[in-house]
Design a protein around this motif. Structure first.
Motif, PDB file in Angstrom:
ATOM      1  N   UNK A   1       0.852  -1.164   0.000  1.00 36.97           N
ATOM      2  CA  UNK A   1       0.000   0.000   0.000  1.00 36.97           C
ATOM      3  C   UNK A   1       0.900   1.230   0.000  1.00 36.97           C
ATOM      4  N   UNK A   2       0.555   2.203  -0.821  1.00 31.95           N
ATOM      5  CA  UNK A   2       1.359   3.424  -0.896  1.00 31.95           C
ATOM      6  C   UNK A   2       0.631   4.643  -0.354  1.00 31.95           C
ATOM      7  N   UNK A   3      -0.687   4.529  -0.178  1.00 27.55           N
ATOM      8  CA  UNK A   3      -1.453   5.673   0.331  1.00 27.55           C
ATOM      9  C   UNK A   3      -2.680   5.132   1.037  1.00 27.55           C
ATOM     10  N   UNK A   4      -3.046   5.742   2.145  1.00 27.38           N
ATOM     11  CA  UNK A   4      -4.233   5.312   2.855  1.00 27.38           C
ATOM     12  C   UNK A   4      -4.851   6.485   3.597  1.00 27.38           C
ATOM     13  N   UNK A   5      -6.177   6.565   3.522  1.00 33.60           N
ATOM     14  CA  UNK A   5      -6.938   7.531   4.313  1.00 33.60           C
ATOM     15  C   UNK A   5      -8.243   6.836   4.697  1.00 33.60           C
ATOM     16  N   UNK A   6      -9.120   7.532   5.367  1.00 32.18           N
ATOM     17  CA  UNK A   6     -10.392   6.933   5.774  1.00 32.18           C
ATOM     18  C   UNK A   6     -11.255   6.543   4.579  1.00 32.18           C
ATOM     19  N   UNK A   7     -11.106   7.223   3.446  1.00 30.49           N
ATOM     20  CA  UNK A   7     -11.963   6.977   2.287  1.00 30.49           C
ATOM     21  C   UNK A   7     -11.245   6.446   1.058  1.00 30.49           C
TER      22      UNK A   7
ATOM     23  N   UNK B   1      -2.775   0.691  -3.817  1.00 33.14           N
ATOM     24  CA  UNK B   1      -1.767  -0.358  -3.763  1.00 33.14           C
ATOM     25  C   UNK B   1      -0.969  -0.349  -5.056  1.00 33.14           C
ATOM     26  N   UNK B   2       0.308  -0.697  -4.933  1.00 37.06           N
ATOM     27  CA  UNK B   2       1.200  -0.822  -6.091  1.00 37.06           C
ATOM     28  C   UNK B   2       2.145  -1.990  -5.843  1.00 37.06           C
ATOM     29  N   UNK B   3       2.766  -2.519  -6.903  1.00 33.84           N
ATOM     30  CA  UNK B   3       3.738  -3.600  -6.710  1.00 33.84           C
ATOM     31  C   UNK B   3       4.914  -3.152  -5.828  1.00 33.84           C
TER      32      UNK B   3
ATOM     33  N   UNK C   1       4.499   1.705 -11.037  1.00 33.67           N
ATOM     34  CA  UNK C   1       3.133   1.670 -11.543  1.00 33.67           C
ATOM     35  C   UNK C   1       2.948   0.432 -12.409  1.00 33.67           C
ATOM     36  N   UNK C   2       1.767  -0.070 -12.633  1.00 34.32           N
ATOM     37  CA  UNK C   2       0.498   0.540 -12.277  1.00 34.32           C
ATOM     38  C   UNK C   2       0.146   0.279 -10.820  1.00 34.32           C
ATOM     39  N   UNK C   3      -0.814   1.043 -10.365  1.00 30.53           N
ATOM     40  CA  UNK C   3      -1.371   0.846  -9.036  1.00 30.53           C
ATOM     41  C   UNK C   3      -2.879   0.785  -9.150  1.00 30.53           C
TER      42      UNK C   3
END
Length: 86
Positions: free
Chosen positions: A1-7, A11-13, A18-20
């Protein structure tokens, strides 16, 4: 996972590769059969299923029986499969 927020989460390799896939939570509910079905083939099926369940996925029975894949649904009800490694 490269980014996470509540909404949203992405995910990327690898973080810089890329791609993600970007997953975004919507306020509207699912109204019909999913137009896109994703199959994931991780190195470790059990670990990936556990990770996805921890992120809010749920196990779904679509009549798969004893198939070697696990059917899950995201919080909005969109089904996807986690396949066993080759």
């Amino acid at each position: 996972m490269v980014y996470s927020s509540a909404d949203e989460f992405e995910i990327r390799p690898e973080p810089d590769r890329l791609p993600g896939l970007d997953f975004v939570r919507l306020d509207e509910s699912k109204k019909a059969k999913s137009r896109l079905h994703l199959d994931f083939r991780p190195d470790d099926q059990d670990a990936e299923v556990a990770r996805l369940l921890a992120h809010g996925a749920q196990r779904v029975d679509v009549g798969q029986g004893d198939a070697p894949w696990v059917v899950l649904a995201d919080p909005e009800g969109n089904e996807f499969c986690v396949l066993a490694a080759h």
